[in-house]
Scaffold this motif. Structure first.
Motif, mmCIF file in Angstrom:
data_model
loop_
_atom_site.group_PDB
_atom_site.id
_atom_site.type_symbol
_atom_site.label_atom_id
_atom_site.label_comp_id
_atom_site.label_asym_id
_atom_site.label_seq_id
_atom_site.Cartn_x
_atom_site.Cartn_y
_atom_site.Cartn_z
ATOM 1 N N GLN A 270 -50.948 35.487 -7.693
ATOM 2 C CA GLN A 270 -50.046 36.480 -7.120
ATOM 3 C C GLN A 270 -50.805 37.452 -6.222
ATOM 4 O O GLN A 270 -50.318 37.850 -5.162
ATOM 5 N N LYS A 271 -52.016 37.816 -6.613
ATOM 6 C CA LYS A 271 -52.790 38.735 -5.780
ATOM 7 C C LYS A 271 -53.142 38.087 -4.448
ATOM 8 O O LYS A 271 -53.089 38.736 -3.386
ATOM 9 N N LEU A 274 -49.981 38.221 -2.374
ATOM 10 C CA LEU A 274 -49.666 39.589 -1.965
ATOM 11 C C LEU A 274 -50.616 40.099 -0.891
ATOM 12 O O LEU A 274 -50.197 40.787 0.059
ATOM 13 N N LEU A 301 -43.995 34.527 -7.104
ATOM 14 C CA LEU A 301 -43.736 35.964 -7.040
ATOM 15 C C LEU A 301 -42.469 36.366 -7.772
ATOM 16 O O LEU A 301 -42.229 37.558 -7.978
ATOM 17 N N THR A 317 -44.031 43.761 -1.216
ATOM 18 C CA THR A 317 -45.243 44.009 -0.436
ATOM 19 C C THR A 317 -45.531 45.507 -0.354
ATOM 20 O O THR A 317 -46.686 45.945 -0.481
ATOM 21 N N TYR A 320 -46.895 46.654 -3.702
ATOM 22 C CA TYR A 320 -48.290 46.269 -3.913
ATOM 23 C C TYR A 320 -49.231 47.117 -3.053
ATOM 24 O O TYR A 320 -50.325 47.490 -3.495
ATOM 25 N N GLU A 324 -52.285 48.785 -4.947
ATOM 26 C CA GLU A 324 -53.346 47.776 -4.845
ATOM 27 C C GLU A 324 -54.605 48.186 -5.594
ATOM 28 O O GLU A 324 -55.314 47.338 -6.152
#
Length: 335
Positions: A270-271, A274, A301, A317, A320, A324
């Protein structure tokens, strides 16, 4: 009472013989005849219904029957409680031995056993879990779990973890919305289990020491009458079990860690996605980098959108980008 202790008398037998009752009445009447030693006199003495008469050697006097009845009633009730307690613990104390015996002799049910009915499955599964020695993998596909299943899981899972067994559990990501299931996840995590969630659908599966597997029957019901509430296969063939374990390992690798808390965790996959979205890459570009389809990228996602509470990729987005820094310790799949 002596008769019950020594002769194997059953509960429907009388505590006192008719002869003992007759002798008790004679003692109450003050009879001058001294009773003969042995039964039924021994019955009265043993039950505290008679005692030697100090004023008349060789004679006996009747004692309070109400007091004797209360004494022995209480004594037998306590004795029964101890036996019931011991009886209740027999199965749990021998579960590991029962499971070990069943796992060591798969030929009794063949390489694959077919079970129908939730109670039948649970009764068969309990000793197998009790015999687990090193690794337990469970997959729960239906999100939130019923209260009865959670109560049983608490008992079984914590007992397994306390024996030092490594436990990995996958839930469908919708389980995160259920507070009781979240409390279960938090509890077993504290005891050493690892719990993750995924968006993909998968069958209910339990893998024990990579030697025995229990998995749901996916074929339609073709028997007579209403279908059972649950159907399962117990698989003893080690090659088949290892194949199932490999598939579960792949599913585990794509799953998102969950400790039952409210903090949203992000997997390496997922990271990676993203970070691509933050750079402005589309799903097709990200998919080509990862070697998967754009639809697969979106599927990875889905549980994260659910956990964060957003519906669109731009919203995710943005979320995140703001958080982050919280995920610096998560290594992406690609540099």
């Amino acid at each position: 009472l002596h008769k019950f202790k020594t002769s194997g008398a059953t509960a429907d037998q009388n505590l006192l013989s008719p002869e003992a009752k007759q002798l008790y009445r004679q003692l109450l009447s003050g009879s001058d005849t001294a009773p003969q030693p042995g039964n039924p006199l021994d019955e009265l003495l043993g039950l505290r219904l008679a005692a030697p008469d100090a004023a008349r050697p060789g004679h006996y006097t009747a004692l309070n029957a109400s007091a004797a009845a209360l004494h022995w009633q209480s004594h037998l009730q306590n004795l029964g409680s101890r036996y019931l307690s011991q009886a209740a613990s027999v199965a749990s104390e021998m579960n590991d031995l029962i499971g070990a015996y069943q796992m060591a002799q798969p030929s009794t049910g063949g390489a694959i056993e077919y079970l129908a009915g939730l109670d039948v499955i649970q009764d068969r599964l309990t000793p197998l879990l009790a015999a687990c020695e090193s690794e337990l993998f469970t997959a729960q596909p239906n999100g939130p779990r019923p209260a009865a299943q959670l109560a049983l899981s608490y008992q079984r899972d914590i007992a397994v973890l306390q024996r030092g067994v490594k436990m990995h559990t996958i839930n469908h990501y919708t389980a995160r919305r259920d507070e009781p299931t979240a409390r279960w996840a938090a509890t077993v995590t504290v005891h050493g289990a690892k719990v993750r969630t995924v968006a993909q659908r998968f069958p209910r599966t339990v893998i024990i020491d990579r030697k025995t597997a229990v998995t749901a029957v996916l074929t339609p019901w073709e028997g007579q009458g209403a279908p059972p509430d649950e159907r399962a296969l117990i698989i003893h063939d080690e090659a088949v079990v290892r194949c199932l374990a490999t598939m579960m390992d792949l599913l585990w690798g794509s799953a998102m860690p969950w400790t039952g808390g409210t903090f949203v965790e992000v997997t390496p996959m997922q990271k990676t996605i993203l970070e691509g979205l933050v750079r402005g890459d589309g799903l097709e570009v990200i998919g080509r980098t990862l070697g998967v389809t754009p639809r697969t990228v979106s599927t990875h996602l889905a549980p994260l959108r659910e956990a964060v509470g957003v519906e669109s990729l731009p919203q995710l987005t943005y979320w995140y980008g703001r958080h982050e820094a919280h995920y610096q310790d998560v290594s992406p799949l690609v540099g």
